[in-house]
Motif scaffolding. Structure first.
Motif, PDB file in Angstrom:
ATOM      1  N   GLY A   1       0.788  -1.229   0.000  1.00 29.63           N
ATOM      2  CA  GLY A   1       0.000   0.000   0.000  1.00 29.63           C
ATOM      3  C   GLY A   1       0.815   1.272   0.000  1.00 29.63           C
ATOM      4  N   GLY A   2       2.105   1.168  -0.205  1.00 36.51           N
ATOM      5  CA  GLY A   2       2.959   2.354  -0.246  1.00 36.51           C
ATOM      6  C   GLY A   2       4.425   1.968  -0.253  1.00 36.51           C
ATOM      7  N   LEU A   3       5.244   2.988  -0.336  1.00 37.21           N
ATOM      8  CA  LEU A   3       6.694   2.808  -0.406  1.00 37.21           C
ATOM      9  C   LEU A   3       7.211   2.085   0.827  1.00 37.21           C
ATOM     10  N   ILE A   4       8.104   1.111   0.610  1.00 37.12           N
ATOM     11  CA  ILE A   4       8.753   0.418   1.730  1.00 37.12           C
ATOM     12  C   ILE A   4      10.264   0.532   1.584  1.00 37.12           C
ATOM     13  N   ALA A   5      10.946   0.402   2.703  1.00 33.60           N
ATOM     14  CA  ALA A   5      12.404   0.462   2.722  1.00 33.60           C
ATOM     15  C   ALA A   5      12.985  -0.842   2.190  1.00 33.60           C
ATOM     16  N   SER A   6      14.110  -0.739   1.516  1.00 31.92           N
ATOM     17  CA  SER A   6      14.894  -1.916   1.164  1.00 31.92           C
ATOM     18  C   SER A   6      15.269  -2.622   2.462  1.00 31.92           C
ATOM     19  N   GLY A   7      15.269  -3.938   2.462  1.00 28.87           N
ATOM     20  CA  GLY A   7      15.655  -4.673   3.670  1.00 28.87           C
ATOM     21  C   GLY A   7      17.050  -4.326   4.147  1.00 28.87           C
ATOM     22  N   THR A   8      17.892  -3.855   3.219  1.00 29.39           N
ATOM     23  CA  THR A   8      19.249  -3.480   3.605  1.00 29.39           C
ATOM     24  C   THR A   8      19.288  -2.229   4.482  1.00 29.39           C
ATOM     25  N   GLN A   9      18.245  -1.394   4.420  1.00 27.78           N
ATOM     26  CA  GLN A   9      18.277  -0.144   5.182  1.00 27.78           C
ATOM     27  C   GLN A   9      18.142  -0.369   6.690  1.00 27.78           C
ATOM     28  N   PRO A  10      17.075  -1.015   7.185  1.00 27.09           N
ATOM     29  CA  PRO A  10      17.045  -1.250   8.628  1.00 27.09           C
ATOM     30  C   PRO A  10      18.165  -2.186   9.072  1.00 27.09           C
ATOM     31  N   THR A  11      18.568  -3.113   8.205  1.00 28.88           N
ATOM     32  CA  THR A  11      19.659  -4.028   8.540  1.00 28.88           C
ATOM     33  C   THR A  11      20.963  -3.266   8.741  1.00 28.88           C
ATOM     34  N   ALA A  12      21.262  -2.338   7.859  1.00 26.80           N
ATOM     35  CA  ALA A  12      22.498  -1.553   7.971  1.00 26.80           C
ATOM     36  C   ALA A  12      22.513  -0.726   9.253  1.00 26.80           C
ATOM     37  N   HIS A  13      21.402  -0.099   9.584  1.00 23.40           N
ATOM     38  CA  HIS A  13      21.341   0.697  10.814  1.00 23.40           C
ATOM     39  C   HIS A  13      21.438  -0.189  12.050  1.00 23.40           C
ATOM     40  N   PHE A  14      20.843  -1.371  11.985  1.00 18.77           N
ATOM     41  CA  PHE A  14      20.891  -2.349  13.072  1.00 18.77           C
ATOM     42  C   PHE A  14      22.341  -2.748  13.345  1.00 18.77           C
ATOM     43  N   MET A  15      23.062  -3.094  12.279  1.00 16.23           N
ATOM     44  CA  MET A  15      24.460  -3.494  12.419  1.00 16.23           C
ATOM     45  C   MET A  15      25.342  -2.316  12.840  1.00 16.23           C
ATOM     46  N   ALA A  16      25.091  -1.164  12.273  1.00 12.99           N
ATOM     47  CA  ALA A  16      25.926   0.004  12.545  1.00 12.99           C
ATOM     48  C   ALA A  16      25.841   0.448  14.003  1.00 12.99           C
ATOM     49  N   LEU A  17      24.704   0.215  14.648  1.00 18.02           N
ATOM     50  CA  LEU A  17      24.574   0.627  16.049  1.00 18.02           C
ATOM     51  C   LEU A  17      25.616  -0.061  16.922  1.00 18.02           C
ATOM     52  N   LEU A  18      25.985  -1.290  16.596  1.00 16.93           N
ATOM     53  CA  LEU A  18      27.023  -1.972  17.382  1.00 16.93           C
ATOM     54  C   LEU A  18      28.341  -1.206  17.311  1.00 16.93           C
ATOM     55  N   ALA A  19      28.771  -0.877  16.113  1.00 15.74           N
ATOM     56  CA  ALA A  19      30.030  -0.148  15.952  1.00 15.74           C
ATOM     57  C   ALA A  19      29.950   1.230  16.607  1.00 15.74           C
ATOM     58  N   THR A  20      28.838   1.900  16.409  1.00 15.07           N
ATOM     59  CA  THR A  20      28.674   3.235  16.979  1.00 15.07           C
ATOM     60  C   THR A  20      28.731   3.195  18.506  1.00 15.07           C
ATOM     61  N   HIS A  21      28.002   2.261  19.090  1.00  9.71           N
ATOM     62  CA  HIS A  21      27.960   2.167  20.555  1.00  9.71           C
ATOM     63  C   HIS A  21      29.326   1.803  21.141  1.00  9.71           C
ATOM     64  N   PHE A  22      29.905   0.696  20.689  1.00 10.72           N
ATOM     65  CA  PHE A  22      31.134   0.218  21.317  1.00 10.72           C
ATOM     66  C   PHE A  22      32.335   1.089  21.006  1.00 10.72           C
ATOM     67  N   SER A  23      32.333   1.793  19.878  1.00  7.83           N
ATOM     68  CA  SER A  23      33.485   2.634  19.552  1.00  7.83           C
ATOM     69  C   SER A  23      33.594   3.857  20.456  1.00  7.83           C
ATOM     70  N   THR A  24      32.565   4.124  21.267  1.00  4.23           N
ATOM     71  CA  THR A  24      32.670   5.237  22.217  1.00  4.23           C
ATOM     72  C   THR A  24      33.671   4.931  23.326  1.00  4.23           C
ATOM     73  N   TYR A  25      33.947   3.644  23.595  1.00  6.31           N
ATOM     74  CA  TYR A  25      34.906   3.312  24.650  1.00  6.31           C
ATOM     75  C   TYR A  25      35.841   2.148  24.300  1.00  6.31           C
ATOM     76  N   ALA A  26      35.717   1.581  23.116  1.00  5.62           N
ATOM     77  CA  ALA A  26      36.527   0.419  22.760  1.00  5.62           C
ATOM     78  C   ALA A  26      36.707   0.356  21.245  1.00  5.62           C
ATOM     79  N   GLN A  27      37.331  -0.731  20.780  1.00  8.21           N
ATOM     80  CA  GLN A  27      37.499  -0.987  19.350  1.00  8.21           C
ATOM     81  C   GLN A  27      36.685  -2.222  18.990  1.00  8.21           C
ATOM     82  N   PRO A  28      35.506  -2.045  18.368  1.00  6.88           N
ATOM     83  CA  PRO A  28      34.699  -3.204  17.997  1.00  6.88           C
ATOM     84  C   PRO A  28      35.056  -3.721  16.602  1.00  6.88           C
ATOM     85  N   LEU A  29      34.857  -5.012  16.422  1.00  9.29           N
ATOM     86  CA  LEU A  29      35.066  -5.634  15.125  1.00  9.29           C
ATOM     87  C   LEU A  29      33.958  -6.664  14.921  1.00  9.29           C
TER      88      LEU A  29
END
Length: 157
Positions: free
Chosen positions: A51-79
């Motif tokens: 019924g309308g425009l939807i996001a590519s599955g890669t969009q919420p997935t990318a933000h989901f994954m990126a939150l790990l790097a963003t969060h842990f890089s504030t005090y450590a080195q995540p990989l």
């Protein structure tokens, strides 16, 4: 030999929110070369089962994954090492997503000089509907301190 985590905290949780505009959905899909008209063509998407425009599955997935790097890089080195992600429901234009992660388990790995960290997470929309779930294994290493020699025996936090 493995031991108690030295960098992460067991049970630690963190989250972020993401508002998805029509323009952000179209731009992201273009950026990742996802040319499905459900992500670009308003008229086509309006007549679809969604019924309308939807996001590519890669969009919420990318933000989901990126939150790990963003969060842990504030005090450590995540990989990032491994991700298992399941898309549960379409994400529509104008949805606001809440992305959440929890440290399920972690253990210090001397050979890797960091905590092998196991997480579980989810993404829900503004209606409380589950749109994505996932698990991840990441390595979280202490940030190097330029003024002190490397010490793998002390707690860096």
């Amino acid at each position: 030999m493995t031991g108690a985590p030295r960098v992460v905290t067991l049970g630690e949780t963190f989250n972020s929110t993401l508002a998805l505009s029509t323009d952000s959905i179209k731009s992201f899909a273009t950026l990742v070369n996802d040319l499905n008209p459900l992500h670009h063509d308003d008229a086509y998407a309006a007549h679809s089962r969604f019924g309308g425009l939807i996001a590519s599955g890669t969009q919420p997935t990318a933000h989901f994954m990126a939150l790990l790097a963003t969060h842990f890089s504030t005090y450590a080195q995540p990989l990032g090492l491994e991700f298992d992600i399941k898309l549960k429901k379409a994400v529509h234009a104008h949805d606001t997503l809440t992305i959440s992660w929890r440290v399920r388990d972690a253990q210090w790995k001397p050979s890797l000089k960091g905590d092998l960290t196991f997480l579980e997470g989810s993404v829900v929309n503004q209606r409380g509907e589950l749109v994505l779930t996932g698990t991840s294994t990441i390595l979280v290493m202490p940030k190097p301190d330029a003024t002190a020699p490397a010490d793998t025996e002390s707690n860096p936090r």
